[in-house]
Design a protein around this motif. Structure first.
Motif, mmCIF file in Angstrom:
data_model
loop_
_atom_site.group_PDB
_atom_site.id
_atom_site.type_symbol
_atom_site.label_atom_id
_atom_site.label_comp_id
_atom_site.label_asym_id
_atom_site.label_seq_id
_atom_site.Cartn_x
_atom_site.Cartn_y
_atom_site.Cartn_z
ATOM 1 N N SER A 186 -18.987 13.299 -8.317
ATOM 2 C CA SER A 186 -20.064 14.233 -8.602
ATOM 3 C C SER A 186 -20.538 14.871 -7.305
ATOM 4 O O SER A 186 -20.332 14.332 -6.220
ATOM 5 C CB SER A 186 -21.233 13.513 -9.287
ATOM 6 N N LYS A 187 -21.161 16.001 -7.446
ATOM 7 C CA LYS A 187 -21.669 16.731 -6.287
ATOM 8 C C LYS A 187 -22.771 15.913 -5.628
ATOM 9 O O LYS A 187 -23.667 15.412 -6.306
ATOM 10 C CB LYS A 187 -22.211 18.090 -6.733
ATOM 11 N N PRO A 188 -22.707 15.771 -4.298
ATOM 12 C CA PRO A 188 -23.762 15.013 -3.626
ATOM 13 C C PRO A 188 -25.102 15.730 -3.768
ATOM 14 O O PRO A 188 -25.156 16.958 -3.799
ATOM 15 C CB PRO A 188 -23.308 14.985 -2.167
ATOM 16 N N ASN A 189 -26.149 14.953 -3.880
ATOM 17 C CA ASN A 189 -27.480 15.511 -4.044
ATOM 18 C C ASN A 189 -28.044 15.861 -2.674
ATOM 19 O O ASN A 189 -28.742 15.076 -2.062
ATOM 20 C CB ASN A 189 -28.383 14.520 -4.772
ATOM 21 N N ILE A 190 -27.706 17.059 -2.185
ATOM 22 C CA ILE A 190 -28.188 17.524 -0.891
ATOM 23 C C ILE A 190 -29.269 18.553 -1.152
ATOM 24 O O ILE A 190 -28.999 19.611 -1.715
ATOM 25 C CB ILE A 190 -27.049 18.152 -0.064
ATOM 26 N N PRO A 191 -30.502 18.249 -0.760
ATOM 27 C CA PRO A 191 -31.558 19.231 -0.997
ATOM 28 C C PRO A 191 -31.315 20.477 -0.173
ATOM 29 O O PRO A 191 -30.991 20.397 1.000
ATOM 30 C CB PRO A 191 -32.823 18.506 -0.548
ATOM 31 N N GLN A 192 -31.433 21.630 -0.792
ATOM 32 C CA GLN A 192 -31.198 22.901 -0.126
ATOM 33 C C GLN A 192 -32.547 23.499 0.223
ATOM 34 O O GLN A 192 -33.239 24.037 -0.626
ATOM 35 C CB GLN A 192 -30.399 23.843 -1.036
ATOM 36 N N ALA A 193 -32.938 23.387 1.468
ATOM 37 C CA ALA A 193 -34.219 23.918 1.913
ATOM 38 C C ALA A 193 -34.043 25.309 2.480
ATOM 39 O O ALA A 193 -33.028 25.619 3.081
ATOM 40 C CB ALA A 193 -34.809 22.997 2.967
ATOM 41 N N ASP A 194 -35.038 26.136 2.280
ATOM 42 C CA ASP A 194 -35.010 27.486 2.825
ATOM 43 C C ASP A 194 -35.992 27.538 3.982
ATOM 44 O O ASP A 194 -37.191 27.591 3.796
ATOM 45 C CB ASP A 194 -35.400 28.502 1.748
ATOM 46 N N PHE A 195 -35.463 27.495 5.207
ATOM 47 C CA PHE A 195 -36.297 27.476 6.394
ATOM 48 C C PHE A 195 -36.568 28.874 6.932
ATOM 49 O O PHE A 195 -37.192 29.029 7.949
ATOM 50 C CB PHE A 195 -35.621 26.653 7.500
ATOM 51 N N THR A 196 -36.080 29.890 6.263
ATOM 52 C CA THR A 196 -36.212 31.242 6.781
ATOM 53 C C THR A 196 -37.521 31.897 6.370
ATOM 54 O O THR A 196 -37.910 32.892 6.959
ATOM 55 C CB THR A 196 -35.047 32.123 6.307
ATOM 56 N N THR A 197 -38.208 31.343 5.390
ATOM 57 C CA THR A 197 -39.460 31.957 4.956
ATOM 58 C C THR A 197 -40.630 31.072 5.371
ATOM 59 O O THR A 197 -40.502 29.860 5.486
ATOM 60 C CB THR A 197 -39.494 32.133 3.420
ATOM 61 N N GLN A 198 -41.737 31.685 5.596
ATOM 62 C CA GLN A 198 -42.933 30.947 5.972
ATOM 63 C C GLN A 198 -43.584 30.398 4.703
ATOM 64 O O GLN A 198 -43.679 31.079 3.697
ATOM 65 C CB GLN A 198 -43.951 31.877 6.674
ATOM 66 N N THR A 199 -44.003 29.174 4.779
ATOM 67 C CA THR A 199 -44.732 28.577 3.662
ATOM 68 C C THR A 199 -46.158 28.336 4.099
ATOM 69 O O THR A 199 -46.432 28.131 5.276
ATOM 70 C CB THR A 199 -44.105 27.259 3.207
ATOM 71 N N LYS A 200 -47.047 28.349 3.155
ATOM 72 C CA LYS A 200 -48.450 28.104 3.475
ATOM 73 C C LYS A 200 -48.858 26.783 2.852
ATOM 74 O O LYS A 200 -48.340 26.376 1.832
ATOM 75 C CB LYS A 200 -49.319 29.235 2.953
ATOM 76 N N ALA A 201 -49.799 26.162 3.486
ATOM 77 C CA ALA A 201 -50.311 24.901 2.972
ATOM 78 C C ALA A 201 -51.034 25.157 1.660
ATOM 79 O O ALA A 201 -51.643 26.216 1.478
ATOM 80 C CB ALA A 201 -51.267 24.274 3.991
ATOM 81 N N ILE A 203 -24.910 22.691 5.898
ATOM 82 C CA ILE A 203 -25.063 22.284 4.497
ATOM 83 C C ILE A 203 -24.471 23.344 3.569
ATOM 84 O O ILE A 203 -23.810 23.016 2.582
ATOM 85 C CB ILE A 203 -26.541 21.996 4.168
ATOM 86 N N GLU A 204 -24.666 24.618 3.895
ATOM 87 C CA GLU A 204 -24.094 25.688 3.072
ATOM 88 C C GLU A 204 -22.565 25.636 3.098
ATOM 89 O O GLU A 204 -21.921 25.828 2.068
ATOM 90 C CB GLU A 204 -24.595 27.048 3.556
ATOM 91 N N ARG A 205 -21.969 25.391 4.277
ATOM 92 C CA ARG A 205 -20.505 25.278 4.368
ATOM 93 C C ARG A 205 -20.006 24.093 3.539
ATOM 94 O O ARG A 205 -18.991 24.196 2.851
ATOM 95 C CB ARG A 205 -20.060 25.106 5.820
ATOM 96 N N GLN A 206 -20.719 22.969 3.608
ATOM 97 C CA GLN A 206 -20.331 21.800 2.810
ATOM 98 C C GLN A 206 -20.359 22.138 1.323
ATOM 99 O O GLN A 206 -19.446 21.768 0.589
ATOM 100 C CB GLN A 206 -21.280 20.629 3.071
ATOM 101 N N ASN A 207 -21.396 22.823 0.890
ATOM 102 C CA ASN A 207 -21.510 23.184 -0.524
ATOM 103 C C ASN A 207 -20.407 24.146 -0.945
ATOM 104 O O ASN A 207 -19.855 24.028 -2.041
ATOM 105 C CB ASN A 207 -22.883 23.778 -0.817
ATOM 106 N N GLU A 208 -20.066 25.107 -0.068
ATOM 107 C CA GLU A 208 -18.976 26.039 -0.375
ATOM 108 C C GLU A 208 -17.640 25.310 -0.487
ATOM 109 O O GLU A 208 -16.853 25.565 -1.398
ATOM 110 C CB GLU A 208 -18.889 27.120 0.704
ATOM 111 N N GLU A 209 -17.380 24.391 0.437
ATOM 112 C CA GLU A 209 -16.130 23.623 0.395
ATOM 113 C C GLU A 209 -16.065 22.758 -0.861
ATOM 114 O O GLU A 209 -15.010 22.623 -1.477
ATOM 115 C CB GLU A 209 -16.002 22.752 1.643
ATOM 116 N N TYR A 210 -17.193 22.202 -1.239
ATOM 117 C CA TYR A 210 -17.240 21.401 -2.458
ATOM 118 C C TYR A 210 -16.912 22.267 -3.677
ATOM 119 O O TYR A 210 -16.119 21.868 -4.534
ATOM 120 C CB TYR A 210 -18.620 20.762 -2.627
ATOM 121 N N GLU A 211 -17.522 23.457 -3.730
ATOM 122 C CA GLU A 211 -17.271 24.351 -4.859
ATOM 123 C C GLU A 211 -15.811 24.801 -4.898
ATOM 124 O O GLU A 211 -15.225 24.909 -5.969
ATOM 125 C CB GLU A 211 -18.201 25.556 -4.812
ATOM 126 N N LYS A 212 -15.210 25.064 -3.742
ATOM 127 C CA LYS A 212 -13.791 25.441 -3.691
ATOM 128 C C LYS A 212 -12.921 24.305 -4.209
ATOM 129 O O LYS A 212 -12.014 24.511 -5.006
ATOM 130 C CB LYS A 212 -13.369 25.775 -2.258
#
Length: 101
Positions: free
Chosen positions: A83-98, A59-68
């Motif tokens: 228009s830019k596709p509405n791709i939700p950018q989730a951050d899976f690297t951090t822990q979330t709590k309920a 998803i990050e590569r797609q967004n970079e290519e779109y911006e280029k």
């Protein structure tokens, strides 16, 4: 007392359940039909995190290519109605709590 101990000892803690269910949902949803619920639920944690990381990178590569492409085209992209596709950018690297109730 024994019942309460069994609830906290066996199974996932409530805050971790939320994290696991979020990962399962995101992997199924963003996996474009490549995974089913039971497959992801029973998947070892390191494999699940690997697939989530790969989807994030894609998803990050797609967004970079779109911006280029948008930067090279300048106003041409906006005049064509693309228009830019509405791709939700989730951050899976951090822990979330309920959320606490």
């Amino acid at each position: 007392m024994i019942c309460q101990l069994a609830l906290t000892f066996f199974g996932l803690q409530p805050e971790y359940k939320f994290t696991v269910m979020t990962e399962i949902h995101d992997l199924i949803y963003h996996g474009n039909g490549g995974f089913i619920y039971s497959e992801v639920y029973n998947m070892p944690i390191q494999y699940r995190k690997f697939h989530i990381r790969k989807i994030n990178e894609h998803i990050e590569r797609q967004n970079e290519e779109y911006e280029k492409a948008r930067g090279k085209g300048g106003n041409q992209m906006t005049n064509t109605g693309i228009s830019k596709p509405n791709i939700p950018q989730a951050d899976f690297t951090t822990q979330t709590k309920a959320p606490k109730k």
